[in-house]
Design a protein around this motif. Structure first.
Motif, PDB file in Angstrom:
ATOM      1  N   ASP A   1      39.049  59.636  54.152  1.00  0.00           N
ATOM      2  CA  ASP A   1      38.708  58.740  53.039  1.00  0.00           C
ATOM      3  C   ASP A   1      37.351  58.088  53.232  1.00  0.00           C
TER       4      ASP A   1
ATOM      5  N   GLU B   1      43.311  60.690  52.343  1.00  0.00           N
ATOM      6  CA  GLU B   1      42.922  60.796  50.939  1.00  0.00           C
ATOM      7  C   GLU B   1      44.111  61.184  50.073  1.00  0.00           C
TER       8      GLU B   1
ATOM      9  N   ASP C   1      38.971  51.934  52.511  1.00  0.00           N
ATOM     10  CA  ASP C   1      39.313  53.123  51.733  1.00  0.00           C
ATOM     11  C   ASP C   1      39.739  52.799  50.307  1.00  0.00           C
TER      12      ASP C   1
END
Length: 300
Positions: A99, A223, A242
């Motif tokens: 991320d 992610e 993130d």
């Protein structure tokens, strides 16, 4: 000797003699002979080889660290002679969490490469452990404490991990008001290697308090966990680095902020090399300066 050291490092990075030979245009027999000559020169075994694996001995690890330093100094000298003292050139290899790398580092790297067209970047995005020495990385951006005491670290800032959810999830399942309420929610679990992050830490009345969470979705990619959370599949615990943009935009909502106790460091780690090429030093300085900006909650 520099050629021999380069071959040795290539064997380590490619994970085998045949692969190193293909990389350098040498036959396996030639690679084996040159490695044997290098071991004979130092009078020690540098690698432990089996039919399925190749591992550094302690002497091999020491040589690998020194070899990278010598080759870096050699490249730096050649760059200064050929291109002048002010021009940066050559490769930089680094590792970062998925991320953070995609959202914050890639734009910095693009800008750095535009400013220095003779520099090349090899970026390894992973949420797992990376052995910087054996994989030939110049440095890594990492969350958390420094597990490998042989590495050096440059502190960038404090990392605050937050529990968050999409508004759609909260409308469907309700909002937890206490950490213990998390046992009644679907939690999105990050896996680091063989270890799953199922124990979430908080602080209640000044005392540490841990909750073992559960959920139907586990992944080793940060992610993907963030994407699941945005889609309303559950609660996640992520670094504020993130999800700050998602919090600011209202795509995610921070939960239980009054109980948050999970803070750690964001830092750049690297092998204890005496001299790093200027291209590596310059990139480290850029990343540290850009990421040192404080992150805040939306309600602060």
């Amino acid at each position: 000797m520099l050629d021999a050291l380069k071959l040795f490092l290539t064997i380590i990075e490619k994970g085998g003699l045949s692969a190193a030979g293909r990389e350098l245009g040498l036959s396996p027999a030639s690679v084996s002979e040159r490695l044997a000559a290098l071991e004979a020169h130092y009078g020690v075994a540098l690698l432990t080889r089996t039919t399925r694996s190749l591992r550094l001995t302690e002497e091999g690890r020491t040589l690998a660290e020194g070899a990278r330093r010598l080759l870096a100094e050699s490249e730096e000298l050649e760059s200064r002679v050929r291109l002048g003292a002010e021009k940066l050139s050559g490769p930089v290899r680094l590792s970062a969490p998925v991320d953070l790398g995609q959202s914050r580092l890639v734009p910095l790297l693009d800008r750095f490469m535009e400013q220095h067209p003779d520099v090349s970047i090899d970026l390894d995005l992973t949420d797992g452990f990376v052995d910087l020495v054996s994989q030939g990385m110049d440095f890594a951006v990492r969350y958390g404490s420094l597990a490998d005491s042989s590495l050096k670290a440059k502190l960038i800032g404090e990392n605050r991990r937050v529990v968050c959810a999409a508004p759609s999830y909260l409308q469907r399942r309700g909002r937890p008001s206490h950490p213990d309420d998390l046992v009644h929610h679907d939690c999105l679990i990050m896996r680091f290697g063989l270890n799953s992050d199922r124990v979430w830490n908080f602080r209640i009345h000044g005392q540490p308090h841990s909750v073992t969470v559960k959920g139907r979705r586990t992944a080793n990619n940060g992610e993907l966990v963030r994407r699941w959370c945005l889609q309303g599949h559950g609660l996640c615990r992520k670094s504020v680095w993130d999800v700050q943009a998602d919090l600011d935009a209202g795509r995610l909502v921070e939960l239980l902020p009054e109980f948050n106790a999970d803070r750690s460091a964001l830092q750049i780690v690297y092998a204890p090399t005496r001299v790093q090429p200027r291209r590596v030093r310059s990139l480290i300085e850029l990343i540290a300066a850009e990421l040192a900006q404080p992150t805040t909650r939306r309600d602060e």
